[in-house]
Scaffold this motif. Structure first.
Motif, PDB file in Angstrom:
ATOM      1  N   SER A   1      16.796-113.286 107.652  1.00  0.00           N
ATOM      2  CA  SER A   1      18.067-113.377 106.946  1.00  0.00           C
ATOM      3  C   SER A   1      18.303-112.147 106.094  1.00  0.00           C
ATOM      4  O   SER A   1      19.444-111.718 105.901  1.00  0.00           O
ATOM      5  CB  SER A   1      18.094-114.643 106.081  1.00  0.00           C
ATOM      6  OG  SER A   1      17.043-114.637 105.143  1.00  0.00           O
TER       7      SER A   1
ATOM      8  N   ARG B   1      31.300-122.715 101.600  1.00  0.00           N
ATOM      9  CA  ARG B   1      30.576-122.260 100.409  1.00  0.00           C
ATOM     10  C   ARG B   1      29.563-123.295  99.929  1.00  0.00           C
ATOM     11  O   ARG B   1      28.603-122.962  99.229  1.00  0.00           O
ATOM     12  CB  ARG B   1      31.549-121.924  99.286  1.00  0.00           C
ATOM     13  CG  ARG B   1      32.423-120.706  99.566  1.00  0.00           C
ATOM     14  CD  ARG B   1      33.432-120.492  98.442  1.00  0.00           C
ATOM     15  NE  ARG B   1      32.760-120.224  97.173  1.00  0.00           N
ATOM     16  CZ  ARG B   1      32.405-119.017  96.755  1.00  0.00           C
ATOM     17  NH1 ARG B   1      32.652-117.957  97.504  1.00  0.00           N
ATOM     18  NH2 ARG B   1      31.814-118.859  95.597  1.00  0.00           N
TER      19      ARG B   1
ATOM     20  N   GLU C   1      26.035-122.253 100.719  1.00  0.00           N
ATOM     21  CA  GLU C   1      25.434-121.067 100.124  1.00  0.00           C
ATOM     22  C   GLU C   1      24.260-121.479  99.235  1.00  0.00           C
ATOM     23  O   GLU C   1      24.334-122.433  98.483  1.00  0.00           O
ATOM     24  CB  GLU C   1      26.475-120.303  99.305  1.00  0.00           C
ATOM     25  CG  GLU C   1      27.555-119.657 100.145  1.00  0.00           C
ATOM     26  CD  GLU C   1      28.562-118.883  99.301  1.00  0.00           C
ATOM     27  OE1 GLU C   1      28.338-118.771  98.080  1.00  0.00           O
ATOM     28  OE2 GLU C   1      29.554-118.413  99.871  1.00  0.00           O
TER      29      GLU C   1
ATOM     30  N   VAL D   1      21.563-118.603 106.559  1.00  0.00           N
ATOM     31  CA  VAL D   1      22.663-117.875 107.179  1.00  0.00           C
ATOM     32  C   VAL D   1      23.773-118.876 107.469  1.00  0.00           C
ATOM     33  O   VAL D   1      23.515-119.973 107.970  1.00  0.00           O
ATOM     34  CB  VAL D   1      22.231-117.196 108.502  1.00  0.00           C
ATOM     35  CG1 VAL D   1      23.398-116.426 109.122  1.00  0.00           C
ATOM     36  CG2 VAL D   1      21.042-116.275 108.286  1.00  0.00           C
ATOM     37  N   ILE D   2      25.020-118.517 107.170  1.00  0.00           N
ATOM     38  CA  ILE D   2      26.174-119.315 107.564  1.00  0.00           C
ATOM     39  C   ILE D   2      26.806-118.647 108.779  1.00  0.00           C
ATOM     40  O   ILE D   2      27.098-117.451 108.767  1.00  0.00           O
ATOM     41  CB  ILE D   2      27.202-119.433 106.428  1.00  0.00           C
ATOM     42  CG1 ILE D   2      26.577-120.163 105.232  1.00  0.00           C
ATOM     43  CG2 ILE D   2      28.451-120.166 106.908  1.00  0.00           C
ATOM     44  CD1 ILE D   2      27.461-120.199 104.003  1.00  0.00           C
ATOM     45  N   LEU D   3      26.987-119.410 109.841  1.00  0.00           N
ATOM     46  CA  LEU D   3      27.586-118.911 111.063  1.00  0.00           C
ATOM     47  C   LEU D   3      29.009-119.443 111.154  1.00  0.00           C
ATOM     48  O   LEU D   3      29.229-120.644 111.324  1.00  0.00           O
ATOM     49  CB  LEU D   3      26.762-119.334 112.280  1.00  0.00           C
ATOM     50  CG  LEU D   3      27.231-118.771 113.627  1.00  0.00           C
ATOM     51  CD1 LEU D   3      26.040-118.457 114.509  1.00  0.00           C
ATOM     52  CD2 LEU D   3      28.148-119.757 114.343  1.00  0.00           C
ATOM     53  N   PHE D   4      29.986-118.548 110.999  1.00  0.00           N
ATOM     54  CA  PHE D   4      31.392-118.941 111.093  1.00  0.00           C
ATOM     55  C   PHE D   4      31.812-118.941 112.560  1.00  0.00           C
ATOM     56  O   PHE D   4      31.785-117.914 113.231  1.00  0.00           O
ATOM     57  CB  PHE D   4      32.266-117.978 110.291  1.00  0.00           C
ATOM     58  CG  PHE D   4      32.050-118.061 108.805  1.00  0.00           C
ATOM     59  CD1 PHE D   4      32.549-119.134 108.075  1.00  0.00           C
ATOM     60  CD2 PHE D   4      31.344-117.085 108.127  1.00  0.00           C
ATOM     61  CE1 PHE D   4      32.352-119.222 106.707  1.00  0.00           C
ATOM     62  CE2 PHE D   4      31.146-117.151 106.763  1.00  0.00           C
ATOM     63  CZ  PHE D   4      31.643-118.222 106.034  1.00  0.00           C
TER      64      PHE D   4
ATOM     65  N   ALA E   1      30.074-115.028 101.200  1.00  0.00           N
ATOM     66  CA  ALA E   1      28.723-115.429 101.595  1.00  0.00           C
ATOM     67  C   ALA E   1      27.840-114.202 101.800  1.00  0.00           C
ATOM     68  O   ALA E   1      28.247-113.217 102.414  1.00  0.00           O
ATOM     69  CB  ALA E   1      28.771-116.255 102.868  1.00  0.00           C
TER      70      ALA E   1
ATOM     71  N   HIS F   1      24.760-113.868 103.414  1.00  0.00           N
ATOM     72  CA  HIS F   1      24.225-113.734 104.771  1.00  0.00           C
ATOM     73  C   HIS F   1      25.056-114.604 105.708  1.00  0.00           C
ATOM     74  O   HIS F   1      25.019-115.832 105.622  1.00  0.00           O
ATOM     75  CB  HIS F   1      22.758-114.161 104.813  1.00  0.00           C
ATOM     76  CG  HIS F   1      21.876-113.350 103.916  1.00  0.00           C
ATOM     77  ND1 HIS F   1      21.819-111.977 103.964  1.00  0.00           N
ATOM     78  CD2 HIS F   1      21.016-113.730 102.934  1.00  0.00           C
ATOM     79  CE1 HIS F   1      20.969-111.531 103.073  1.00  0.00           C
ATOM     80  NE2 HIS F   1      20.469-112.571 102.422  1.00  0.00           N
ATOM     81  N   TRP F   2      25.803-113.967 106.599  1.00  0.00           N
ATOM     82  CA  TRP F   2      26.657-114.729 107.492  1.00  0.00           C
ATOM     83  C   TRP F   2      26.782-114.012 108.829  1.00  0.00           C
ATOM     84  O   TRP F   2      26.540-112.818 108.929  1.00  0.00           O
ATOM     85  CB  TRP F   2      28.023-114.982 106.869  1.00  0.00           C
ATOM     86  CG  TRP F   2      28.845-113.773 106.553  1.00  0.00           C
ATOM     87  CD1 TRP F   2      28.730-112.971 105.458  1.00  0.00           C
ATOM     88  CD2 TRP F   2      29.914-113.224 107.329  1.00  0.00           C
ATOM     89  NE1 TRP F   2      29.661-111.963 105.493  1.00  0.00           N
ATOM     90  CE2 TRP F   2      30.404-112.092 106.631  1.00  0.00           C
ATOM     91  CE3 TRP F   2      30.511-113.580 108.542  1.00  0.00           C
ATOM     92  CZ2 TRP F   2      31.457-111.317 107.123  1.00  0.00           C
ATOM     93  CZ3 TRP F   2      31.557-112.808 109.035  1.00  0.00           C
ATOM     94  CH2 TRP F   2      32.022-111.703 108.313  1.00  0.00           C
TER      95      TRP F   2
END
Length: 221
Positions: free
Chosen positions: A5, A128, A131, A136-139, A167, A169-170
């Motif tokens: 990350s 959010r 977070e 990691v947030i994957l959009f 964010a 880490h995304w």
């Protein structure tokens, strides 16, 4: 791990998701992908069984980071997946709550990628909540209410919604292809991208040339 990350702040981290054969996994490795995604969701055309997971996991070991994608899986199912693949990451692609993400991290000790479906500014804001919980947030494009699977449909969303996303880490996913990934990264500022259907020659079957083309385009961004 080939990617962590922390590496999300570096240039052009690329994940090829939905790999299901040694040939396409090797294509991803040889093209320089950082992460290989393996789907454990029976409704998906990219679903792999545990025997295949063991084979691919051994082939990937120490060559590329392995990501196990699951959808609203319970602890027993996640344990089976981990035993088969020995992943570096878990990707939770269902409606898992922040509390559930925290539970999974605590129980299994693996970093978690949490998918967040996007169709409106409110969806970006809702993400959010993950977070500080997800690594990691994957959009991704938000699936239709009646969709059989929660991703991998090759549908893009309005990338401008991610301009200035806070964010840390995304990753960007949803409808990316070798032809549009550079533009998507330019518009969003994404430095990490995830592709599945955009590098397939038919639904669920990856194409080595498209994988190489995607990597080349993303790394030039």
């Amino acid at each position: 791990m080939a990617a962590t990350s922390a590496a999300m702040t570096q240039s052009a981290i690329v994940k090829i998701c939905g790999l299901s054969s040694p040939e396409t996994l090797l294509a991803a490795i040889e093209s320089g992908a950082d992460m290989a995604g393996f789907v454990f969701f029976e409704k998906s055309p990219r679903h792999i069984d545990f025997e295949t997971a063991r084979t691919l996991g051994l082939l990937a070991q120490d060559r590329i980071s392995k990501v196990a994608l699951a959808v609203d899986a319970d602890d027993a199912a996640l344990q089976d997946i981990i035993e088969a693949l020995a992943p570096d990451y878990l990707q939770l692609h269902g409606i898992e709550t922040p509390a559930r993400v925290a539970e999974v991290k605590a129980r299994f000790g693996l970093p978690v990628i949490k998918a967040a479906g996007v169709a409106t500014p409110a969806d970006v804001e809702a993400a959010r909540a993950y977070e500080g919980v997800a690594d990691v947030i994957l959009f991704d494009a938000k699936p239709a209410p009646n969709a059989a699977v929660p991703g991998g449909a090759g549908v893009a969303f309005d990338w401008s919604l991610l301009r200035g996303v806070a964010a840390k880490h995304w990753m960007l996913s949803g409808g990316l292809t070798p032809e549009n990934v550079a533009e998507a990264m330019r518009l969003t500022g994404a430095r990490a991208v995830d592709v599945s259907s955009g590098v397939e020659r038919e639904r669920g079957v990856k194409d080595a040339a498209k994988i190489a083309g995607f990597l080349a385009a993303a790394r030039l961004s």
